[in-house]
Scaffold this motif. Structure first.
Motif, PDB file in Angstrom:
ATOM      1  N   UNK A 166     125.732  87.271 -58.989  1.00 12.33           N
ATOM      2  CA  UNK A 166     124.540  86.965 -59.783  1.00 12.33           C
ATOM      3  C   UNK A 166     123.704  85.826 -59.194  1.00 12.33           C
ATOM      4  N   UNK A 167     123.580  85.813 -57.878  1.00 13.33           N
ATOM      5  CA  UNK A 167     122.943  84.674 -57.220  1.00 13.33           C
ATOM      6  C   UNK A 167     121.790  85.045 -56.296  1.00 13.33           C
ATOM      7  N   UNK A 168     121.498  86.324 -56.123  1.00 10.08           N
ATOM      8  CA  UNK A 168     120.488  86.739 -55.144  1.00 10.08           C
ATOM      9  C   UNK A 168     119.092  86.248 -55.513  1.00 10.08           C
ATOM     10  N   UNK A 169     118.801  86.133 -56.792  1.00 14.65           N
ATOM     11  CA  UNK A 169     117.472  85.660 -57.207  1.00 14.65           C
ATOM     12  C   UNK A 169     117.247  84.197 -56.842  1.00 14.65           C
ATOM     13  N   UNK A 170     118.310  83.484 -56.567  1.00 12.95           N
ATOM     14  CA  UNK A 170     118.218  82.046 -56.287  1.00 12.95           C
ATOM     15  C   UNK A 170     118.721  81.731 -54.872  1.00 12.95           C
ATOM     16  N   UNK A 171     118.569  82.686 -53.963  1.00 12.30           N
ATOM     17  CA  UNK A 171     119.251  82.580 -52.676  1.00 12.30           C
ATOM     18  C   UNK A 171     118.774  81.391 -51.839  1.00 12.30           C
ATOM     19  N   UNK A 172     117.516  81.009 -51.939  1.00 12.73           N
ATOM     20  CA  UNK A 172     117.041  79.863 -51.155  1.00 12.73           C
ATOM     21  C   UNK A 172     117.743  78.585 -51.586  1.00 12.73           C
ATOM     22  N   UNK A 173     117.827  78.367 -52.889  1.00 17.01           N
ATOM     23  CA  UNK A 173     118.518  77.180 -53.400  1.00 17.01           C
ATOM     24  C   UNK A 173     120.007  77.230 -53.064  1.00 17.01           C
ATOM     25  N   UNK A 174     120.586  78.427 -53.174  1.00 18.02           N
ATOM     26  CA  UNK A 174     122.007  78.600 -52.872  1.00 18.02           C
ATOM     27  C   UNK A 174     122.275  78.255 -51.407  1.00 18.02           C
ATOM     28  N   UNK A 219     117.864  91.618 -55.053  1.00 16.89           N
ATOM     29  CA  UNK A 219     117.735  90.874 -56.305  1.00 16.89           C
ATOM     30  C   UNK A 219     118.933  91.119 -57.210  1.00 16.89           C
ATOM     31  N   UNK A 220     119.328  92.401 -57.327  1.00 12.46           N
ATOM     32  CA  UNK A 220     120.431  92.776 -58.213  1.00 12.46           C
ATOM     33  C   UNK A 220     121.603  93.335 -57.405  1.00 12.46           C
ATOM     34  N   UNK A 221     122.738  93.487 -58.092  1.00 13.65           N
ATOM     35  CA  UNK A 221     123.946  94.122 -57.546  1.00 13.65           C
ATOM     36  C   UNK A 221     124.247  93.653 -56.124  1.00 13.65           C
ATOM     37  N   UNK A 222     124.105  92.355 -55.910  1.00 12.22           N
ATOM     38  CA  UNK A 222     124.350  91.758 -54.595  1.00 12.22           C
ATOM     39  C   UNK A 222     125.430  90.697 -54.709  1.00 12.22           C
ATOM     40  N   UNK A 223     126.352  90.721 -53.781  1.00  8.02           N
ATOM     41  CA  UNK A 223     127.452  89.756 -53.740  1.00  8.02           C
ATOM     42  C   UNK A 223     127.417  89.028 -52.406  1.00  8.02           C
ATOM     43  N   UNK A 224     127.703  87.738 -52.437  1.00  3.80           N
ATOM     44  CA  UNK A 224     127.830  86.948 -51.217  1.00  3.80           C
ATOM     45  C   UNK A 224     129.272  86.468 -51.064  1.00  3.80           C
ATOM     46  N   UNK A 225     129.862  86.699 -49.901  1.00  2.00           N
ATOM     47  CA  UNK A 225     131.158  86.123 -49.546  1.00  2.00           C
ATOM     48  C   UNK A 225     130.919  85.127 -48.430  1.00  2.00           C
ATOM     49  N   UNK A 226     131.216  83.874 -48.697  1.00  2.00           N
ATOM     50  CA  UNK A 226     131.016  82.807 -47.715  1.00  2.00           C
ATOM     51  C   UNK A 226     132.384  82.324 -47.295  1.00  2.00           C
ATOM     52  N   UNK A 227     132.752  82.540 -46.029  1.00  2.00           N
ATOM     53  CA  UNK A 227     134.120  82.176 -45.649  1.00  2.00           C
ATOM     54  C   UNK A 227     134.313  82.136 -44.139  1.00  2.00           C
ATOM     55  N   UNK A 228     135.004  81.088 -43.654  1.00  2.00           N
ATOM     56  CA  UNK A 228     135.379  81.079 -42.239  1.00  2.00           C
ATOM     57  C   UNK A 228     136.348  82.212 -41.907  1.00  2.00           C
ATOM     58  N   UNK A 229     136.987  82.781 -42.930  1.00  2.00           N
ATOM     59  CA  UNK A 229     137.938  83.879 -42.711  1.00  2.00           C
ATOM     60  C   UNK A 229     137.245  85.149 -42.230  1.00  2.00           C
TER      61      UNK A 229
END
Length: 254
Positions: A166-174, A219-229
């Motif tokens: 639930x973060x794609x709408x705020x991706x710049x801030x993220x 904008x919707x149905x988007x997931x971010x995985x942030x990981x060195x893995x």
């Protein structure tokens, strides 16, 4: 006479990622109340002929609950079908409170979550010995906000495998917040409608997270995985399977 409510996780979308227990619940439903804006229609089609199918995309939670209580009090088996897993962003708690207050029997069936489906699609493990051992699931503040103790700044400071819903709408801030804690080249998996036929999935450097999201108009149905893995596989391995490691079922090699 009173029936029973099953609150069921539909998983990320693909019908073959539905659990067997979830499939059996849908296949025996008298009433299916489903999140048609997010759940694959193929899953709703699994309900038997004659099953009443109620779409929730235009309903408030109060209206959904009224439908649910009306049918279950008539002795019908009601399946409330959510996208993903019931324990993540599903309004499970609000529904349980109403049902328990009404003395309705409830069974909750978990579903595979999008972060798991995304990692699997990338053939990736999110916990690698010596690199990262913690998975954090969170979201940007947005309109509903998050507790201060769970702000993105605090989550990112852990430098764990971070799964953002639930973060794609705020991706710049993220992205700006993440760059304060993770190196700019940290791999980020962007997953759109993971496991659906129109899935889009890519691993990019953190520094490009906002630009690529905006180029793809996510904008919707988007997931971010942030990981060195998510970097290319290297030497670190689990001690559990090392020949020198003792455990309950296997003696080690001295």
């Amino acid at each position: 006479m009173s029936g029973k409510v099953w609150i069921v996780g539909a998983g990320p979308g693909a019908p073959d990622l539905l659990t067997l227990r979830a499939a059996r619940a849908i296949e025996s439903a008298d009433v299916l109340i489903w999140t048609d804006s997010l759940v694959n229609p193929q899953l709703a089609a699994m309900a038997p002929e004659g099953c009443e199918r109620i779409r929730t995309s235009t309903l408030t939670l109060e209206e959904v609950m009224d439908c649910m209580l009306d049918r279950v009090k008539a002795g019908l088996k009601v399946v409330r079908l959510h996208d993903g897993d019931t324990c993540l962003y599903s309004a499970l708690n609000e529904q349980l409170c109403r049902l328990i207050d009404a003395d309705i029997e409830v069974e909750v069936v978990p579903g595979l979550s999008a972060y798991q489906a995304t990692a699997a699609a990338l053939s990736s493990e999110l916990t690698i010995p010596g690199l990262v051992q913690t998975i954090v699931i969170g979201r940007a503040g947005g309109r509903t906000g998050v507790p201060e103790s769970e702000s993105l700044e605090r989550l990112a400071a852990l430098k764990a495998s971070l799964c953002l819903y639930l973060s794609a709408r705020h991706v710049e801030e993220v992205q700006a917040e993440l760059l304060k804690h993770y190196p700019a080249e940290t791999p980020v998996a962007i997953g759109y409608r993971v496991s659906w036929p129109d899935q889009w999935l890519s691993v990019i450097p953190l520094k490009d997270m906002a630009r690529i999201s905006q180029e793809r108009q996510l904008i919707r149905t988007t997931l971010y995985l942030v990981s060195p893995a998510l970097a290319a596989p290297g030497e670190p391995r689990s001690k559990l399977y090392s020949a020198s490691h003792n455990h309950l079922f296997r003696g080690g090699i001295d």
